[in-house]
Each structure stands twice: as C-alpha cells, then as structure tokens.
Design a protein around this motif. Structure first.
Motif, PDB file in Angstrom:
ATOM      1  N   HIS A   1       0.855  -1.187   0.000  1.00 26.72           N
ATOM      2  CA  HIS A   1       0.000   0.000   0.000  1.00 26.72           C
ATOM      3  C   HIS A   1       0.891   1.237   0.000  1.00 26.72           C
ATOM      4  CE1 HIS A   1      -3.236   2.743   0.803  1.00 26.72           C
ATOM      5  NE2 HIS A   1      -4.117   1.744   0.844  1.00 26.72           N
ATOM      6  N   PRO A   2       0.992   1.945  -1.121  1.00 24.44           N
ATOM      7  CA  PRO A   2       1.916   3.083  -1.210  1.00 24.44           C
ATOM      8  C   PRO A   2       1.605   4.200  -0.201  1.00 24.44           C
ATOM      9  CG  PRO A   2       0.680   2.806  -3.275  1.00 24.44           C
ATOM     10  CD  PRO A   2       0.278   1.705  -2.361  1.00 24.44           C
ATOM     11  N   THR A   3       0.360   4.438   0.088  1.00 27.61           N
ATOM     12  CA  THR A   3       0.018   5.492   1.052  1.00 27.61           C
ATOM     13  C   THR A   3       0.452   5.089   2.455  1.00 27.61           C
ATOM     14  OG1 THR A   3      -1.844   6.169  -0.322  1.00 27.61           O
ATOM     15  CG2 THR A   3      -1.855   6.913   1.961  1.00 27.61           C
TER      16      THR A   3
ATOM     17  N   SER B   1       6.936   9.068   6.709  1.00 26.55           N
ATOM     18  CA  SER B   1       6.764  10.424   7.241  1.00 26.55           C
ATOM     19  C   SER B   1       6.795  10.423   8.764  1.00 26.55           C
ATOM     20  CB  SER B   1       5.447  11.029   6.758  1.00 26.55           C
ATOM     21  OG  SER B   1       5.473  11.191   5.368  1.00 26.55           O
TER      22      SER B   1
ATOM     23  N   GLN C   1       2.966   3.160   3.177  1.00 23.87           N
ATOM     24  CA  GLN C   1       4.422   3.309   3.201  1.00 23.87           C
ATOM     25  C   GLN C   1       4.814   4.780   3.366  1.00 23.87           C
ATOM     26  OE1 GLN C   1       7.046   1.271   3.331  1.00 23.87           O
ATOM     27  NE2 GLN C   1       5.620  -0.429   3.541  1.00 23.87           N
ATOM     28  N   LYS C   2       4.128   5.650   2.645  1.00 25.44           N
ATOM     29  CA  LYS C   2       4.417   7.092   2.720  1.00 25.44           C
ATOM     30  C   LYS C   2       4.141   7.620   4.130  1.00 25.44           C
ATOM     31  CE  LYS C   2       3.232  11.389   0.336  1.00 25.44           C
ATOM     32  NZ  LYS C   2       2.393  12.005  -0.693  1.00 25.44           N
ATOM     33  N   LEU C   3       3.017   7.200   4.732  1.00 31.17           N
ATOM     34  CA  LEU C   3       2.697   7.602   6.101  1.00 31.17           C
ATOM     35  C   LEU C   3       3.751   7.114   7.081  1.00 31.17           C
ATOM     36  CD1 LEU C   3      -1.160   7.068   6.473  1.00 31.17           C
ATOM     37  CD2 LEU C   3       0.102   9.170   6.967  1.00 31.17           C
TER      38      LEU C   3
END
Length: 163
Positions: free
Chosen positions: A6-8, A15, A10-12
């Motif tokens: 899940h790219p989101t 961050s 991973q981004k979360l």
C-alpha cells in the motif's frame, strides 16, 4: 492490502519515522531532558494557590507514566534545584512536589523556546496548513488511542492482518 503493498501506508510510515527523528521537541533547556521538561510543564500547569503542590501519583496520571518513573525524574529535578519535595504534615506518607524559583524560570524558558519553534512552524507552513496539520494529528492520535484501548479491533482476513 498489506502494508508492504500500500503506497500510502508506506508514505505515512516514512513520514512518521522522519518526524520522530526530527528535532521538533525541546532537546535540552538548562540541562533538562525532554522528559524532565514535561514534568516541569505538568507541575507548572496544575498548581494553583488552592493546590500549591502536586503528588507523584497525580503527575504520573496526568503524564500517563508509572509512578516509579516520575519518582526518578523528580529525584533528578530536585538534585538540580528545580523542584522541592515537602512531606504533608497531615499525612506523613504524602509528599507534595512544587517548582522552585529556578524551576519556574527554567519552565518559562522552555515554554518560550517551544512557542518560538511552533511559531516558526506556523510561519513555514502558513496558518491554513498549520491548522490542517493540527486537526490531522489530533485525528491520528485519536485513532491510535482507540486502537490501543481495544475499541477498533484488528480484522483478520484470509490469514492476513487488515491493518
């Protein structure tokens, strides 16, 4: 979909990890560690003319930290002349904690430094994004508090956690 795919997610995660490493918290004021500064803030905020001292158990509850941890922090703060402990004459088992004049001065210095950092962030992000960030952080915090309290149970689907 798992966290790995899940790219989101991973981004979360990236961050949050970067934010954790960022030096947004006060690292040291007059030699005080962040945990000690939080204790000073707690005492400062919760004392009044009617209640001029706090008990270790009250500090512990407010900061959601164990009493032995607070006791160790208080010992360190007392050794540095930032707080003083007084035995309650009515109940010899009870010990009241209060800030010394030096403790008040260090607390003010830490508060001013924190306000300066937050005002700098507001200037950097702008008012609208700063308010939105605050709302999102509160919402995220609420989500994790609910999960920790067991309100939002992790669902298992097909042998894989749906997190």
């Amino acid at each position: 979909m798992s966290l790995d795919h899940h790219p989101t997610a991973q981004k979360l995660l990236q961050s949050l990890m970067q934010f954790r490493k960022a030096s947004w918290q006060l690292r040291s004021i007059e030699g005080c560690k962040p945990s000690e500064i939080r204790v000073l803030f707690c005492i400062h905020k919760n004392i009044s003319p009617e209640n001029p001292v706090m008990k270790v158990s009250d500090i512990s509850k407010r900061l959601q930290v164990t009493s032995p941890t607070i006791t160790q922090l208080i010992k360190s703060l007392e050794a540095d002349g930032l707080v003083e402990r007084n035995i309650d004459p009515a109940d010899r088992r009870a010990v009241g904690i209060k800030l010394t004049e030096f403790g008040e001065a260090v607390t003010k210095k830490a508060k001013d430094a924190l306000h300066t950092r937050m005002n700098g962030l507001i200037e950097y992000l702008g008012e609208e994004d700063s308010n939105r960030l605050s709302e999102l952080l509160q919402k995220a915090s609420g989500y994790f508090q609910q999960r920790e309290a067991g309100i939002d149970h992790v669902r298992i689907q097909g042998g894989e956690e749906d997190v």
